[in-house]
Enzyme design. Sequence first.
Site, PDB file in Angstrom:
ATOM      1  N   ASP A  67       0.791  -1.094   0.108  1.00 53.35           N
ATOM      2  CA  ASP A  67       0.176   0.082   0.018  1.00 53.35           C
ATOM      3  C   ASP A  67       1.017   1.053  -0.025  1.00 53.35           C
ATOM      4  O   ASP A  67       2.046   1.122  -0.116  1.00 53.35           O
ATOM      5  CB  ASP A  67      -0.958   0.000   0.993  1.00 53.35           C
ATOM      6  CG  ASP A  67      -0.281  -0.305   2.430  1.00 53.35           C
ATOM      7  OD1 ASP A  67       0.984  -0.582   2.614  1.00 53.35           O
ATOM      8  OD2 ASP A  67      -0.936  -0.871   3.465  1.00 53.35           O
ATOM      9  N   ASN A 135      -7.483  -2.121  14.366  1.00 56.78           N
ATOM     10  CA  ASN A 135      -9.232  -2.490  13.931  1.00 56.78           C
ATOM     11  C   ASN A 135      -9.312  -3.400  12.990  1.00 56.78           C
ATOM     12  O   ASN A 135     -10.364  -3.757  12.366  1.00 56.78           O
ATOM     13  CB  ASN A 135      -9.675  -1.091  13.306  1.00 56.78           C
ATOM     14  CG  ASN A 135      -9.050  -0.680  12.021  1.00 56.78           C
ATOM     15  OD1 ASN A 135      -8.169  -1.619  11.522  1.00 56.78           O
ATOM     16  ND2 ASN A 135      -9.495   0.130  11.159  1.00 56.78           N
ATOM     17  N   HIS A 137      -7.494  -4.201  10.145  1.00 56.40           N
ATOM     18  CA  HIS A 137      -7.184  -4.037   8.842  1.00 56.40           C
ATOM     19  C   HIS A 137      -5.777  -4.857   8.402  1.00 56.40           C
ATOM     20  O   HIS A 137      -4.860  -5.050   9.293  1.00 56.40           O
ATOM     21  CB  HIS A 137      -7.430  -2.536   8.552  1.00 56.40           C
ATOM     22  CG  HIS A 137      -5.915  -1.615   8.765  1.00 56.40           C
ATOM     23  ND1 HIS A 137      -5.984  -0.547   9.426  1.00 56.40           N
ATOM     24  CD2 HIS A 137      -4.545  -1.930   8.803  1.00 56.40           C
ATOM     25  CE1 HIS A 137      -4.861  -0.078   9.714  1.00 56.40           C
ATOM     26  NE2 HIS A 137      -4.000  -0.870   9.315  1.00 56.40           N
ATOM     27  N   GLU A 142      -9.918  -1.476   5.234  1.00 54.16           N
ATOM     28  CA  GLU A 142     -10.475  -1.107   6.491  1.00 54.16           C
ATOM     29  C   GLU A 142     -11.645  -2.026   6.567  1.00 54.16           C
ATOM     30  O   GLU A 142     -12.169  -2.536   5.725  1.00 54.16           O
ATOM     31  CB  GLU A 142     -10.842   0.246   6.560  1.00 54.16           C
ATOM     32  CG  GLU A 142      -9.835   1.489   6.350  1.00 54.16           C
ATOM     33  CD  GLU A 142      -8.852   1.539   7.634  1.00 54.16           C
ATOM     34  OE1 GLU A 142      -8.961   0.671   8.614  1.00 54.16           O
ATOM     35  OE2 GLU A 142      -8.159   2.736   7.794  1.00 54.16           O
TER      36      GLU A 142
HETATM   37  C1  GLP Z   1      -0.690   0.320   8.491  1.00 52.72           C
HETATM   38  C2  GLP Z   1      -0.262  -0.532   7.316  1.00 52.72           C
HETATM   39  C3  GLP Z   1      -0.493  -1.947   7.455  1.00 52.72           C
HETATM   40  C4  GLP Z   1       0.401  -2.342   8.713  1.00 52.72           C
HETATM   41  C5  GLP Z   1      -0.422  -1.734   9.809  1.00 52.72           C
HETATM   42  C6  GLP Z   1       0.129  -2.017  11.205  1.00 52.72           C
HETATM   43  O1  GLP Z   1      -1.760   1.098   8.441  1.00 52.72           O
HETATM   44  N1  GLP Z   1      -0.869  -0.045   6.138  1.00 52.72           N
HETATM   45  O2  GLP Z   1       0.306  -2.572   6.055  1.00 52.72           O
HETATM   46  O3  GLP Z   1       0.580  -3.724   8.548  1.00 52.72           O
HETATM   47  O4  GLP Z   1      -0.804  -0.617   9.352  1.00 52.72           O
HETATM   48  O5  GLP Z   1       1.104  -1.131  11.107  1.00 52.72           O
HETATM   49  P1  GLP Z   1       2.177  -1.111  12.683  1.00 52.72           P
HETATM   50  O6  GLP Z   1       3.073  -2.108  12.489  1.00 52.72           O
HETATM   51  O7  GLP Z   1       2.692   0.495  12.663  1.00 52.72           O
HETATM   52  O8  GLP Z   1       1.317  -1.223  13.789  1.00 52.72           O
END
Ligand code: GLP
Length: 251
Positions: A67, A135, A137, A142
Site C-alpha cells: 500500500d 481495527n 485492517h 479497512e
Molecule cells: C498500517 C499499514 C499496514 C500495517 C499496519 C500495522 O496501516 N498499512 O500494512 O500492517 O498498519 O502497522 P504497525 O505495525 O505500525 O502497527
Amino acid sequence: MRIFVAPDRATAAQRTADIVEGFVNSAASTALGIATGKTMEEPLAEIARRCRRGTLSLAHAEVYLLDEYVGLELDDPCSFANTVDRLLVQTTDLPPGAVHGPNPHNPDLYAECADYERHVRAACIGLQLLGIGTNGHIAFNEPGSSFASSTRVVQLNEQTRRDNARAFPDGTRPPAAAITQGIGTILMATELLLVACGQPKARSIARALEGPVTRSLPASALQLHPNVTVVLDPPAAALLTDASSQRCRTP
Ligand code: GLP
C-alpha cells in the site's frame, strides 16, 4: 494456520527473518510482498543484518509494496516507498529497481490501481508479509472491505490515522487516503506471514484468528487461505484461547 508465539518481540523478529530467509533461499518465486509499519521495522532490520553478514542476499528478489499513502510529497520520509528504500534498499543488496509499488502521484489513480493490480498478479507473490491494524485492517483494507477487493483508492478511518500518526512528525497527521492492494489480491499470494507485536494488537489478533470470518474484521480473511503463518509476541497473543496460543511456541 501455524501460530508461533515468540518469547519476546526480538525473537518474533528473528523468526520472521528466518521465514523470509527460507523463502528467498529456496523460492521458486522471487516475488516478496512487504508490509510497512512499526511492527516490520525489527524484522527488516534483522534481514538487513543477515545481508550484511552475508548469510542472506536479496540481490535476486523483487519486492512489492502492499500500500501507499496518497497525498505525500515524493521525498516524504513517511511514504512507504521511501520507508522501504531506507530500511531495505540502503541496507541490503536489494537493487533499487526491484522495489515495486503503486504510484500515488499518477494523475489517473484509477488507471494506476488497475495497472498495479495487473503487475502484482503477474508477479505471483510467493511470500506476503502482513501487519494488522488495531481495527483488524490488513494493508489498508479497512473494516467493511470486500474479501474479493482488488487494488484501489481507499479512505482511511480515524482509528488508523490516529494509530499511524506515531510514524509522522509531531503535529502532522497521516493522509486521509491511500492506495492498497485488495484483500482478494493479498489472498492470491502463495504464502502469507502475519506479524503482530504488543498489547494493542491482542484484540484484533484474537478476532482475526479465532472469531467469525467477517468483512467487519478484514484480517479474518486469512482463515480462508491455505498457507498462513502467524508470528506473535506474548502481549499480541494474550487474548487467544490456550488451544491456539499453545499450538506452537518458539523455543
Ligand atoms: C498500517 C499499514 C499496514 C500495517 C499496519 C500495522 O496501516 N498499512 O500494512 O500492517 O498498519 O502497522 P504497525 O505495525 O505500525 O502497527
